[in-house]
Design a protein around this motif. Structure first.
Motif, PDB file in Angstrom:
ATOM      1  N   UNK A   1       0.844  -1.184   0.000  1.00  0.00           N
ATOM      2  CA  UNK A   1       0.000   0.000   0.000  1.00  0.00           C
ATOM      3  C   UNK A   1       0.889   1.248   0.000  1.00  0.00           C
ATOM      4  N   UNK A   2       0.753   2.096   1.019  1.00  0.00           N
ATOM      5  CA  UNK A   2       1.530   3.336   1.045  1.00  0.00           C
ATOM      6  C   UNK A   2       2.925   3.141   1.646  1.00  0.00           C
ATOM      7  N   UNK A   3       3.236   1.940   2.126  1.00  0.00           N
ATOM      8  CA  UNK A   3       4.517   1.699   2.799  1.00  0.00           C
ATOM      9  C   UNK A   3       5.482   0.955   1.885  1.00  0.00           C
ATOM     10  N   UNK A   4       6.742   1.360   1.935  1.00  0.00           N
ATOM     11  CA  UNK A   4       7.783   0.657   1.194  1.00  0.00           C
ATOM     12  C   UNK A   4       9.106   0.802   1.935  1.00  0.00           C
ATOM     13  N   UNK A   5       9.965  -0.214   1.821  1.00  0.00           N
ATOM     14  CA  UNK A   5      11.288  -0.167   2.445  1.00  0.00           C
ATOM     15  C   UNK A   5      12.336  -0.444   1.382  1.00  0.00           C
ATOM     16  N   UNK A   6      13.495   0.212   1.539  1.00  0.00           N
ATOM     17  CA  UNK A   6      14.574   0.099   0.577  1.00  0.00           C
ATOM     18  C   UNK A   6      15.897  -0.152   1.302  1.00  0.00           C
TER      19      UNK A   6
END
Length: 319
Positions: A93-98
């Motif tokens: 959804x609106x969350x992402x990790x890199x």
């Protein structure tokens, strides 16, 4: 940190060699020195503090290497975000990790090398069980003081600073008065690149005061002088006000020459817990009310399992 590590701390202060990963300072010799380190065992690590303490060897000499991730500061943030490569790890959804990979000059690791390292250094950094000791006035006179005197802990490195034989270029402020004067300089835990983890030490010129236990109302001018001029010097040099500083003494101290810690409130530094830290303002107030407060009062301090002083208290039936 308990009393058994005091001589180790002094040796650490003298032997520790800071190797900057900054390419303008590291140089070929520093890189070769680190590359020769043979990993033995991890003594302790902390994901919270982003540090790891490793025991091994450098050119057949016992060594300890301390690696600490350096803080991300505001001045490098724009360049880091623009020049780093990134790999997506997760999106929901609106969350992402890199996983971000900054360029070499922005991904430094503060490295402290202790070589040759002694068994005391190894014990100092080894994760161990800790116990709390309640030391009465009688305990201090019959157990702690004889132990301190018998160990002959070296503070020559402190005298070298006071006599300008070492670290003279690191002194931030000095009051040369032999009774109420002191020198103020950065602690080695602080890399001086940001004030969020600011950490300075005020070391008194007097050599007859070992710790909090030696203080009476006679030393109030000294303590007030350290607090007033130390805070003033830090405000002038680093623009950090008194309201943002934790000014305190340790008991037991890491070395037996009276000194005061000036630490940023934003930095959760080792030794800031209530079992060891005594705010300088409280010390001054207690001595105003009772001249021999710290000679009479029961004081608590933590001791690690391998601490010889802990053994002395056990032998005396105090634990």
């Amino acid at each position: 940190m308990a009393a058994a590590q005091n001589s180790g701390d002094a040796e650490t202060h003298q032997a520790a060699k800071r190797l900057k990963t900054d390419e303008t300072e590291a140089g070929n010799n520093g890189e070769k020195f680190i590359s020769n380190f043979e990993v033995g065992r991890v003594l302790r690590d902390s994901t919270r503090e982003k540090t790891i303490f490793v025991h091994g060897k450098i050119d057949d000499q016992e060594a300890i290497v301390i690696l600490e991730k350096t803080p991300i500061t505001e001045d490098v943030l724009p360049e880091m975000l623009k020049t780093s490569t990134q790999t997506l790890e997760m999106r929901n959804d609106i969350y992402s990790t890199y996983k971000l990979r900054p360029p070499p000059h922005l991904s430094g690791v503060k490295t402290t090398v202790i070589c040759p390292a002694t068994e005391k250094h190894v014990k100092k950094y080894l994760r161990q069980e800790t116990f709390l000791i309640e030391e009465t006035e009688q305990d201090y006179q019959s157990i702690t003081l004889p132990y301190i005197n018998s160990q002959s802990f070296s503070v020559q490195w402190v005298y070298n600073i006071l006599e300008k034989k070492a670290e003279a270029d690191r002194i931030v402020f000095e009051d040369p008065d032999p009774q109420d004067g002191f020198v103020l300089l950065p602690d080695f835990k602080w890399d001086q690149k940001q004030v969020d983890d600011l950490y300075l030490i005020a070391i008194v010129h007097r050599r007859d005061l070992k710790s909090l236990r030696d203080l009476t109302a006679d030393q109030l001018p000294l303590l007030r002088n350290i607090r007033e001029k130390g805070l003033e010097a830090i405000m002038k040099r680093y623009s950090v006000p008194a309201s943002k500083l934790r000014v305190m003494l340790h008991y037991q101290p890491s070395y037996y020459h009276l000194h005061v810690h000036f630490i940023s409130l934003d930095y959760d530094a080792p030794g800031c817990g209530v079992e060891r830290a005594h705010l300088l303002a409280d010390v001054i107030q207690n001595l105003q009310h009772q001249s021999v407060y710290y000679r009479k009062h029961t004081l608590t301090f933590p001791a690690r399992a391998d601490d010889t002083l802990l053994g002395k208290f056990r032998e005396a039936g105090r634990l």
